[in-house]
Design a protein around this motif. Structure first.
Motif, PDB file in Angstrom:
ATOM      1  N   ALA A   1     -13.855 -28.734  14.436  1.00  0.00           N
ATOM      2  CA  ALA A   1     -12.412 -28.574  14.652  1.00  0.00           C
ATOM      3  C   ALA A   1     -11.565 -29.514  13.806  1.00  0.00           C
ATOM      4  O   ALA A   1     -10.382 -29.680  14.065  1.00  0.00           O
ATOM      5  N   ARG A   2     -12.138 -30.086  12.749  1.00  0.00           N
ATOM      6  CA  ARG A   2     -11.395 -31.070  11.968  1.00  0.00           C
ATOM      7  C   ARG A   2     -10.935 -30.541  10.613  1.00  0.00           C
ATOM      8  O   ARG A   2     -10.644 -31.298   9.703  1.00  0.00           O
ATOM      9  N   GLY A   3     -10.864 -29.233  10.472  1.00  0.00           N
ATOM     10  CA  GLY A   3     -10.384 -28.648   9.231  1.00  0.00           C
ATOM     11  C   GLY A   3     -11.397 -28.724   8.109  1.00  0.00           C
ATOM     12  O   GLY A   3     -11.053 -28.523   6.952  1.00  0.00           O
ATOM     13  N   LEU A   4     -12.650 -29.015   8.464  1.00  0.00           N
ATOM     14  CA  LEU A   4     -13.690 -29.206   7.459  1.00  0.00           C
ATOM     15  C   LEU A   4     -14.570 -27.973   7.408  1.00  0.00           C
ATOM     16  O   LEU A   4     -15.474 -27.798   8.211  1.00  0.00           O
ATOM     17  N   SER A   5     -14.304 -27.091   6.463  1.00  0.00           N
ATOM     18  CA  SER A   5     -15.119 -25.891   6.276  1.00  0.00           C
ATOM     19  C   SER A   5     -14.978 -25.460   4.830  1.00  0.00           C
ATOM     20  O   SER A   5     -13.985 -25.784   4.163  1.00  0.00           O
ATOM     21  N   PRO A   6     -15.942 -24.728   4.300  1.00  0.00           N
ATOM     22  CA  PRO A   6     -15.811 -24.252   2.917  1.00  0.00           C
ATOM     23  C   PRO A   6     -14.545 -23.435   2.689  1.00  0.00           C
ATOM     24  O   PRO A   6     -13.876 -23.581   1.664  1.00  0.00           O
ATOM     25  N   ALA A   7     -14.192 -22.597   3.653  1.00  0.00           N
ATOM     26  CA  ALA A   7     -12.978 -21.798   3.500  1.00  0.00           C
ATOM     27  C   ALA A   7     -11.731 -22.664   3.654  1.00  0.00           C
ATOM     28  O   ALA A   7     -10.762 -22.527   2.911  1.00  0.00           O
ATOM     29  N   GLY A   8     -11.759 -23.562   4.636  1.00  0.00           N
ATOM     30  CA  GLY A   8     -10.587 -24.387   4.907  1.00  0.00           C
ATOM     31  C   GLY A   8     -10.197 -25.281   3.755  1.00  0.00           C
ATOM     32  O   GLY A   8      -9.007 -25.534   3.516  1.00  0.00           O
ATOM     33  N   ARG A   9     -11.179 -25.750   2.989  1.00  0.00           N
ATOM     34  CA  ARG A   9     -10.884 -26.655   1.885  1.00  0.00           C
ATOM     35  C   ARG A   9     -10.088 -25.972   0.782  1.00  0.00           C
ATOM     36  O   ARG A   9      -9.409 -26.635  -0.005  1.00  0.00           O
ATOM     37  N   SER A  10     -10.160 -24.662   0.712  1.00  0.00           N
ATOM     38  CA  SER A  10      -9.477 -23.937  -0.365  1.00  0.00           C
ATOM     39  C   SER A  10      -8.145 -23.355   0.070  1.00  0.00           C
ATOM     40  O   SER A  10      -7.423 -22.793  -0.756  1.00  0.00           O
ATOM     41  N   LEU A  11      -7.800 -23.471   1.346  1.00  0.00           N
ATOM     42  CA  LEU A  11      -6.563 -22.870   1.842  1.00  0.00           C
ATOM     43  C   LEU A  11      -5.377 -23.794   1.602  1.00  0.00           C
ATOM     44  O   LEU A  11      -5.499 -25.019   1.624  1.00  0.00           O
ATOM     45  N   GLN A  12      -4.219 -23.204   1.376  1.00  0.00           N
ATOM     46  CA  GLN A  12      -2.976 -23.942   1.268  1.00  0.00           C
ATOM     47  C   GLN A  12      -1.935 -23.300   2.166  1.00  0.00           C
ATOM     48  O   GLN A  12      -1.658 -22.109   2.013  1.00  0.00           O
ATOM     49  N   PRO A  13      -1.316 -24.051   3.079  1.00  0.00           N
ATOM     50  CA  PRO A  13      -1.680 -25.404   3.479  1.00  0.00           C
ATOM     51  C   PRO A  13      -3.071 -25.417   4.123  1.00  0.00           C
ATOM     52  O   PRO A  13      -3.494 -24.414   4.691  1.00  0.00           O
ATOM     53  N   ARG A  14      -3.741 -26.542   4.068  1.00  0.00           N
ATOM     54  CA  ARG A  14      -5.084 -26.602   4.600  1.00  0.00           C
ATOM     55  C   ARG A  14      -5.044 -26.588   6.124  1.00  0.00           C
ATOM     56  O   ARG A  14      -4.053 -26.977   6.743  1.00  0.00           O
ATOM     57  N   PRO A  15      -6.100 -26.135   6.766  1.00  0.00           N
ATOM     58  CA  PRO A  15      -6.124 -26.058   8.225  1.00  0.00           C
ATOM     59  C   PRO A  15      -5.952 -27.423   8.872  1.00  0.00           C
ATOM     60  O   PRO A  15      -6.376 -28.454   8.333  1.00  0.00           O
ATOM     61  N   ALA A  16      -5.348 -27.424  10.024  1.00  0.00           N
ATOM     62  CA  ALA A  16      -5.104 -28.672  10.747  1.00  0.00           C
ATOM     63  C   ALA A  16      -6.389 -29.232  11.337  1.00  0.00           C
ATOM     64  O   ALA A  16      -7.330 -28.494  11.648  1.00  0.00           O
ATOM     65  N   ASP A  17      -6.413 -30.543  11.490  1.00  0.00           N
ATOM     66  CA  ASP A  17      -7.438 -31.209  12.280  1.00  0.00           C
ATOM     67  C   ASP A  17      -7.009 -31.071  13.738  1.00  0.00           C
ATOM     68  O   ASP A  17      -6.061 -31.710  14.184  1.00  0.00           O
ATOM     69  N   LEU A  18      -7.700 -30.242  14.487  1.00  0.00           N
ATOM     70  CA  LEU A  18      -7.285 -29.918  15.851  1.00  0.00           C
ATOM     71  C   LEU A  18      -7.602 -31.016  16.850  1.00  0.00           C
ATOM     72  O   LEU A  18      -7.176 -30.935  18.005  1.00  0.00           O
ATOM     73  N   THR A  19      -8.360 -32.029  16.419  1.00  0.00           N
ATOM     74  CA  THR A  19      -8.650 -33.149  17.312  1.00  0.00           C
ATOM     75  C   THR A  19      -7.677 -34.298  17.119  1.00  0.00           C
ATOM     76  O   THR A  19      -7.703 -35.266  17.879  1.00  0.00           O
ATOM     77  N   ALA A  20      -6.817 -34.222  16.103  1.00  0.00           N
ATOM     78  CA  ALA A  20      -5.941 -35.337  15.745  1.00  0.00           C
ATOM     79  C   ALA A  20      -4.869 -35.566  16.809  1.00  0.00           C
ATOM     80  O   ALA A  20      -4.456 -34.632  17.516  1.00  0.00           O
ATOM     81  N   PRO A  21      -4.396 -36.796  16.939  1.00  0.00           N
ATOM     82  CA  PRO A  21      -3.390 -37.112  17.965  1.00  0.00           C
ATOM     83  C   PRO A  21      -2.149 -36.242  17.892  1.00  0.00           C
ATOM     84  O   PRO A  21      -1.639 -35.812  18.934  1.00  0.00           O
ATOM     85  N   GLU A  22      -1.649 -35.968  16.664  1.00  0.00           N
ATOM     86  CA  GLU A  22      -0.410 -35.201  16.582  1.00  0.00           C
ATOM     87  C   GLU A  22      -0.584 -33.763  17.034  1.00  0.00           C
ATOM     88  O   GLU A  22       0.389 -33.096  17.385  1.00  0.00           O
ATOM     89  N   VAL A  23      -1.808 -33.241  17.041  1.00  0.00           N
ATOM     90  CA  VAL A  23      -2.076 -31.914  17.598  1.00  0.00           C
ATOM     91  C   VAL A  23      -2.302 -32.008  19.099  1.00  0.00           C
ATOM     92  O   VAL A  23      -1.777 -31.209  19.879  1.00  0.00           O
ATOM     93  N   GLN A  24      -3.058 -33.003  19.522  1.00  0.00           N
ATOM     94  CA  GLN A  24      -3.346 -33.160  20.946  1.00  0.00           C
ATOM     95  C   GLN A  24      -2.092 -33.499  21.752  1.00  0.00           C
ATOM     96  O   GLN A  24      -2.071 -33.310  22.971  1.00  0.00           O
ATOM     97  N   ARG A  25      -1.046 -33.970  21.102  1.00  0.00           N
ATOM     98  CA  ARG A  25       0.198 -34.288  21.812  1.00  0.00           C
ATOM     99  C   ARG A  25       0.979 -33.043  22.204  1.00  0.00           C
ATOM    100  O   ARG A  25       1.932 -33.121  22.979  1.00  0.00           O
ATOM    101  N   TYR A  26       0.611 -31.880  21.657  1.00  0.00           N
ATOM    102  CA  TYR A  26       1.239 -30.645  22.117  1.00  0.00           C
ATOM    103  C   TYR A  26       0.912 -30.420  23.594  1.00  0.00           C
ATOM    104  O   TYR A  26      -0.157 -30.795  24.070  1.00  0.00           O
ATOM    105  N   SER A  27       1.810 -29.758  24.277  1.00  0.00           N
ATOM    106  CA  SER A  27       1.500 -29.310  25.638  1.00  0.00           C
ATOM    107  C   SER A  27       0.526 -28.147  25.568  1.00  0.00           C
ATOM    108  O   SER A  27       0.344 -27.523  24.511  1.00  0.00           O
ATOM    109  N   ASP A  28      -0.122 -27.844  26.694  1.00  0.00           N
ATOM    110  CA  ASP A  28      -1.012 -26.684  26.738  1.00  0.00           C
ATOM    111  C   ASP A  28      -0.262 -25.421  26.312  1.00  0.00           C
ATOM    112  O   ASP A  28      -0.781 -24.579  25.587  1.00  0.00           O
ATOM    113  N   GLY A  29       0.969 -25.287  26.795  1.00  0.00           N
ATOM    114  CA  GLY A  29       1.752 -24.106  26.481  1.00  0.00           C
ATOM    115  C   GLY A  29       2.076 -23.991  25.006  1.00  0.00           C
ATOM    116  O   GLY A  29       2.071 -22.889  24.442  1.00  0.00           O
ATOM    117  N   GLN A  30       2.370 -25.101  24.358  1.00  0.00           N
ATOM    118  CA  GLN A  30       2.662 -25.062  22.927  1.00  0.00           C
ATOM    119  C   GLN A  30       1.427 -24.684  22.116  1.00  0.00           C
ATOM    120  O   GLN A  30       1.516 -23.916  21.153  1.00  0.00           O
TER     121      GLN A  30
END
Length: 282
Positions: A174-203
Protein backbone atom coordinates in the motif's frame (compact mmCIF):
# COMPACT_ATOMS: atom_id res chain seq x y z
CA UNK A 1 11.74 21.68 -8.58
CA UNK A 2 9.89 20.65 -5.48
CA UNK A 3 10.86 17.05 -6.27
CA UNK A 4 9.40 13.76 -5.38
CA UNK A 5 7.09 13.97 -2.48
CA UNK A 6 6.25 17.46 -1.44
CA UNK A 7 8.23 20.16 0.12
CA UNK A 8 10.63 20.66 3.09
CA UNK A 9 10.85 22.99 6.25
CA UNK A 10 12.74 25.93 7.64
CA UNK A 11 16.45 26.32 7.61
CA UNK A 12 17.08 24.48 10.85
CA UNK A 13 16.08 21.08 12.14
CA UNK A 14 17.50 17.60 11.71
CA UNK A 15 16.35 15.14 9.09
CA UNK A 16 16.26 11.46 10.05
CA UNK A 17 15.78 8.85 7.36
CA UNK A 18 17.54 6.17 9.37
CA UNK A 19 17.33 2.63 8.09
CA UNK A 20 15.88 3.24 4.64
CA UNK A 21 17.50 4.59 1.51
CA UNK A 22 16.07 7.73 -0.03
CA UNK A 23 15.32 5.94 -3.28
CA UNK A 24 13.23 3.25 -1.61
CA UNK A 25 11.37 5.80 0.49
CA UNK A 26 10.60 7.98 -2.50
CA UNK A 27 9.48 5.18 -4.78
CA UNK A 28 7.30 3.83 -2.00
CA UNK A 29 5.93 7.29 -1.37
CA UNK A 30 6.75 6.40 2.23
CA UNK A 31 8.34 9.67 3.24
CA UNK A 32 8.28 11.25 6.64
CA UNK A 33 8.29 15.02 6.96
CA UNK A 34 11.64 16.25 8.34
CA UNK A 35 11.72 16.18 12.10
CA UNK A 36 11.01 19.26 14.13
CA UNK A 37 8.60 20.95 11.72
CA UNK A 38 5.17 19.49 12.36
CA UNK A 39 4.05 22.14 14.85
CA UNK A 40 5.73 25.14 13.22
CA UNK A 41 3.45 27.94 12.09
CA UNK A 42 3.83 30.19 9.07
CA UNK A 43 4.54 33.78 10.03
CA UNK A 44 3.56 35.29 6.70
CA UNK A 45 -0.12 36.20 6.27
CA UNK A 46 -2.32 34.38 3.80
CA UNK A 47 -2.97 37.50 1.74
CA UNK A 48 -2.69 38.65 -1.86
CA UNK A 49 0.93 39.90 -1.79
CA UNK A 50 2.15 36.68 -0.14
CA UNK A 51 0.30 34.46 -2.63
CA UNK A 52 1.59 36.54 -5.56
CA UNK A 53 5.17 36.22 -4.33
CA UNK A 54 4.66 32.50 -3.72
CA UNK A 55 3.39 32.07 -7.27
CA UNK A 56 6.40 33.93 -8.67
CA UNK A 57 8.92 31.93 -6.63
CA UNK A 58 7.13 28.70 -7.54
CA UNK A 59 7.28 29.58 -11.24
CA UNK A 60 11.00 30.30 -11.00
CA UNK A 61 12.07 27.31 -8.89
CA UNK A 62 9.39 24.63 -8.85
CA UNK A 63 7.30 24.69 -12.02
CA UNK A 64 9.96 23.02 -14.18
CA UNK A 65 9.34 19.77 -12.30
CA UNK A 66 5.88 20.15 -10.75
CA UNK A 67 4.40 22.03 -13.68
CA UNK A 68 2.52 25.35 -13.69
CA UNK A 69 -0.63 23.49 -12.63
CA UNK A 70 1.20 21.81 -9.72
CA UNK A 71 0.21 18.33 -10.91
CA UNK A 72 3.77 16.95 -11.16
CA UNK A 73 3.89 17.15 -14.95
CA UNK A 74 6.48 19.82 -15.64
CA UNK A 75 8.75 19.62 -18.67
CA UNK A 76 11.59 18.33 -16.49
CA UNK A 77 9.36 16.34 -14.17
CA UNK A 78 8.23 13.90 -16.84
CA UNK A 79 11.81 12.61 -17.05
CA UNK A 80 12.41 12.31 -13.31
CA UNK A 81 11.99 9.10 -11.37
CA UNK A 82 10.32 9.04 -8.98
CA UNK A 83 7.97 11.52 -10.59
CA UNK A 84 7.42 14.84 -8.81
CA UNK A 85 4.52 15.03 -6.39
CA UNK A 86 1.05 16.16 -7.36
CA UNK A 87 0.82 19.22 -5.11
CA UNK A 88 -2.90 19.65 -5.74
CA UNK A 89 -3.75 16.20 -4.41
CA UNK A 90 -6.27 16.42 -1.56
CA UNK A 91 -3.94 14.60 0.83
CA UNK A 92 -1.61 17.62 0.75
CA UNK A 93 -4.26 19.50 2.73
CA UNK A 94 -3.73 17.01 5.57
CA UNK A 95 -0.14 18.15 6.04
CA UNK A 96 0.40 20.78 8.72
CA UNK A 97 1.83 24.11 7.64
CA UNK A 98 5.09 23.12 9.30
CA UNK A 99 5.28 19.78 7.47
CA UNK A 100 4.63 21.49 4.14
CA UNK A 101 7.30 24.07 4.87
CA UNK A 102 9.59 21.28 6.01
CA UNK A 103 9.56 19.46 2.69
CA UNK A 104 10.42 22.71 0.90
CA UNK A 105 13.38 23.52 3.09
CA UNK A 106 14.92 20.08 3.59
CA UNK A 107 14.09 18.36 0.30
CA UNK A 108 13.76 14.60 -0.13
CA UNK A 109 16.88 12.39 -0.18
CA UNK A 110 17.13 10.06 -3.15
CA UNK A 111 14.87 12.16 -5.37
CA UNK A 112 15.07 15.27 -7.53
CA UNK A 113 13.73 17.39 -4.67
CA UNK A 114 16.52 19.62 -3.33
CA UNK A 115 16.79 21.41 0.01
CA UNK A 116 15.53 24.83 -1.01
CA UNK A 117 16.71 26.37 2.26
CA UNK A 118 20.12 26.55 0.56
CA UNK A 119 18.79 28.94 -2.12
CA UNK A 120 15.63 30.55 -0.77
CA UNK A 121 15.00 32.64 2.31
CA UNK A 122 12.55 31.56 5.00
CA UNK A 123 9.99 34.22 3.87
CA UNK A 124 10.25 32.97 0.28
CA UNK A 125 9.69 29.36 1.34
CA UNK A 126 6.71 30.40 3.45
CA UNK A 127 5.26 32.24 0.46
CA UNK A 128 5.59 29.07 -1.65
CA UNK A 129 3.91 27.04 1.10
CA UNK A 130 1.01 29.53 1.21
CA UNK A 131 0.67 29.38 -2.57
CA UNK A 132 0.69 25.58 -2.70
CA UNK A 133 -1.89 25.48 0.09
CA UNK A 134 -4.12 27.85 -1.88
CA UNK A 135 -4.08 25.51 -4.90
CA UNK A 136 -4.67 22.21 -3.09
CA UNK A 137 -7.95 20.44 -3.78
CA UNK A 138 -10.07 20.18 -0.64
CA UNK A 139 -11.88 16.97 0.21
CA UNK A 140 -15.58 17.30 1.10
CA UNK A 141 -16.44 16.67 4.73
CA UNK A 142 -17.83 13.19 5.27
CA UNK A 143 -18.69 11.93 8.73
CA UNK A 144 -19.43 8.32 7.80
CA UNK A 145 -17.67 5.71 9.90
CA UNK A 146 -16.62 2.23 8.85
CA UNK A 147 -19.48 -0.16 9.74
CA UNK A 148 -17.23 -3.24 9.65
CA UNK A 149 -15.66 -4.44 12.89
CA UNK A 150 -11.94 -4.00 13.47
CA UNK A 151 -11.26 -7.73 13.69
CA UNK A 152 -8.64 -10.05 12.15
CA UNK A 153 -11.16 -11.73 9.80
CA UNK A 154 -12.24 -8.37 8.39
CA UNK A 155 -8.63 -7.28 7.97
CA UNK A 156 -7.80 -10.47 6.07
CA UNK A 157 -10.86 -9.97 3.86
CA UNK A 158 -9.83 -6.36 3.30
CA UNK A 159 -6.36 -7.48 2.28
CA UNK A 160 -7.86 -9.87 -0.26
CA UNK A 161 -10.08 -7.16 -1.74
CA UNK A 162 -7.15 -4.74 -1.76
CA UNK A 163 -4.90 -7.17 -3.61
CA UNK A 164 -7.54 -7.71 -6.28
CA UNK A 165 -8.36 -4.02 -6.74
CA UNK A 166 -5.59 -1.70 -5.59
CA UNK A 167 -2.25 -3.49 -5.42
CA UNK A 168 -1.46 -3.17 -9.14
CA UNK A 169 -0.85 0.56 -8.66
CA UNK A 170 -0.38 1.12 -4.92
CA UNK A 171 1.74 -2.00 -4.39
CA UNK A 172 1.25 -5.03 -2.18
CA UNK A 173 2.19 -3.02 0.91
CA UNK A 174 0.00 0.00 0.00
CA UNK A 175 2.98 2.35 -0.28
CA UNK A 176 2.74 3.21 -3.96
CA UNK A 177 5.53 0.77 -4.76
CA UNK A 178 4.64 -1.26 -7.84
CA UNK A 179 5.98 -1.58 -11.39
CA UNK A 180 2.88 0.14 -12.74
CA UNK A 181 2.77 2.79 -10.02
CA UNK A 182 6.32 3.94 -10.66
CA UNK A 183 5.42 4.96 -14.20
CA UNK A 184 2.16 6.78 -13.43
CA UNK A 185 1.85 10.55 -13.23
CA UNK A 186 0.89 11.65 -10.66
CA UNK A 187 2.29 8.60 -8.91
CA UNK A 188 0.01 6.60 -6.61
CA UNK A 189 -0.27 7.71 -3.02
CA UNK A 190 1.33 5.96 -0.09
CA UNK A 191 -1.87 4.84 1.62
CA UNK A 192 -0.14 4.21 4.94
CA UNK A 193 1.26 7.75 5.21
CA UNK A 194 0.02 10.10 7.96
CA UNK A 195 -1.51 12.60 5.54
CA UNK A 196 -3.69 9.81 4.09
CA UNK A 197 -4.52 8.21 7.42
CA UNK A 198 -5.71 11.60 8.70
CA UNK A 199 -8.72 11.38 6.40
CA UNK A 200 -11.96 10.35 8.03
CA UNK A 201 -13.43 6.97 7.12
CA UNK A 202 -16.04 8.80 5.08
CA UNK A 203 -13.48 10.79 3.11
CA UNK A 204 -11.53 7.65 2.25
CA UNK A 205 -14.77 6.03 1.11
CA UNK A 206 -15.57 9.13 -0.97
CA UNK A 207 -12.26 8.64 -2.81
CA UNK A 208 -13.08 4.99 -3.50
CA UNK A 209 -16.51 6.08 -4.70
CA UNK A 210 -15.53 9.01 -6.92
CA UNK A 211 -11.78 8.80 -7.55
CA UNK A 212 -9.53 11.88 -7.74
CA UNK A 213 -9.78 14.14 -10.76
CA UNK A 214 -6.58 14.60 -12.75
CA UNK A 215 -5.06 11.33 -11.54
CA UNK A 216 -5.32 7.65 -12.53
CA UNK A 217 -7.40 7.02 -9.37
CA UNK A 218 -10.84 5.97 -10.55
CA UNK A 219 -14.15 5.77 -8.73
CA UNK A 220 -14.15 2.04 -8.03
CA UNK A 221 -17.56 2.02 -6.35
CA UNK A 222 -19.50 4.29 -8.72
CA UNK A 223 -18.04 2.40 -11.69
CA UNK A 224 -19.33 -0.80 -10.06
CA UNK A 225 -15.95 -2.52 -9.96
CA UNK A 226 -16.44 -3.16 -6.25
CA UNK A 227 -19.41 -2.61 -3.95
CA UNK A 228 -19.43 -0.55 -0.77
CA UNK A 229 -19.05 -3.60 1.45
CA UNK A 230 -15.82 -4.49 -0.33
CA UNK A 231 -14.67 -0.85 -0.18
CA UNK A 232 -15.22 -0.69 3.58
CA UNK A 233 -13.23 -3.89 4.02
CA UNK A 234 -10.33 -2.38 2.03
CA UNK A 235 -10.37 0.64 4.30
CA UNK A 236 -10.31 -1.60 7.36
CA UNK A 237 -7.14 -3.20 6.03
CA UNK A 238 -5.56 0.18 5.23
CA UNK A 239 -6.27 1.42 8.74
CA UNK A 240 -4.41 -1.59 10.07
CA UNK A 241 -1.39 -0.69 7.94
CA UNK A 242 -1.46 2.95 9.06
CA UNK A 243 1.68 4.31 10.60
CA UNK A 244 2.33 5.32 14.16
CA UNK A 245 2.75 9.09 14.15
CA UNK A 246 4.09 8.89 17.70
CA UNK A 247 7.36 7.48 16.29
CA UNK A 248 8.21 9.74 13.34
CA UNK A 249 11.94 9.04 13.60
CA UNK A 250 11.63 5.43 12.53
CA UNK A 251 10.44 3.74 9.38
CA UNK A 252 7.90 1.14 10.54
CA UNK A 253 8.18 -2.51 9.62
CA UNK A 254 5.62 -3.75 7.14
CA UNK A 255 2.86 -5.12 9.33
CA UNK A 256 1.01 -6.96 6.57
CA UNK A 257 3.59 -9.77 6.48
CA UNK A 258 1.58 -11.53 9.15
CA UNK A 259 -1.32 -11.96 6.75
CA UNK A 260 0.72 -13.03 3.74
CA UNK A 261 0.08 -16.64 4.78
CA UNK A 262 -3.57 -16.18 3.80
CA UNK A 263 -3.97 -16.70 0.04
CA UNK A 264 -5.87 -14.15 -1.99
CA UNK A 265 -9.11 -15.70 -3.15
CA UNK A 266 -12.24 -14.47 -4.88
CA UNK A 267 -14.93 -14.52 -2.22
CA UNK A 268 -18.30 -15.20 -3.82
CA UNK A 269 -20.29 -13.33 -1.18
CA UNK A 270 -17.44 -11.22 0.25
CA UNK A 271 -17.52 -12.98 3.58
CA UNK A 272 -14.65 -12.84 6.03
CA UNK A 273 -12.55 -16.02 6.47
CA UNK A 274 -12.84 -18.02 9.66
CA UNK A 275 -10.31 -18.97 12.34
CA UNK A 276 -7.98 -16.01 11.88
CA UNK A 277 -5.70 -15.54 14.91
CA UNK A 278 -5.37 -12.32 16.85
CA UNK A 279 -3.44 -9.36 15.51
CA UNK A 280 0.32 -9.63 15.86
CA UNK A 281 2.33 -7.28 17.98
CA UNK A 282 3.89 -4.82 15.50
Amino acid sequence: MLGAWLLGACASGPTNYEGVSGGLRSYAGGLRPPQGYKNLTLTRPNDGPTLLEGRQVFAATCAACHGPELRGRGLSGVNILPHPADLRAPRISNLTDGELLGYIAEGVPGTGMPAWKLLLTRPQMEAVARYVRSRTLIMPKDTRTNPLPDTPPQIVLGRQNYMQTCAACHGTNARGLSPAGRSLQPRPADLTAPEVQRYSDGQLMWILEHGIVGTPMRGWVTQKVIDRQQAWSILRYLRYLGRNEASPDTFPIFKDGFYSQYPVFQSVNNTAPQNVPSLPDP
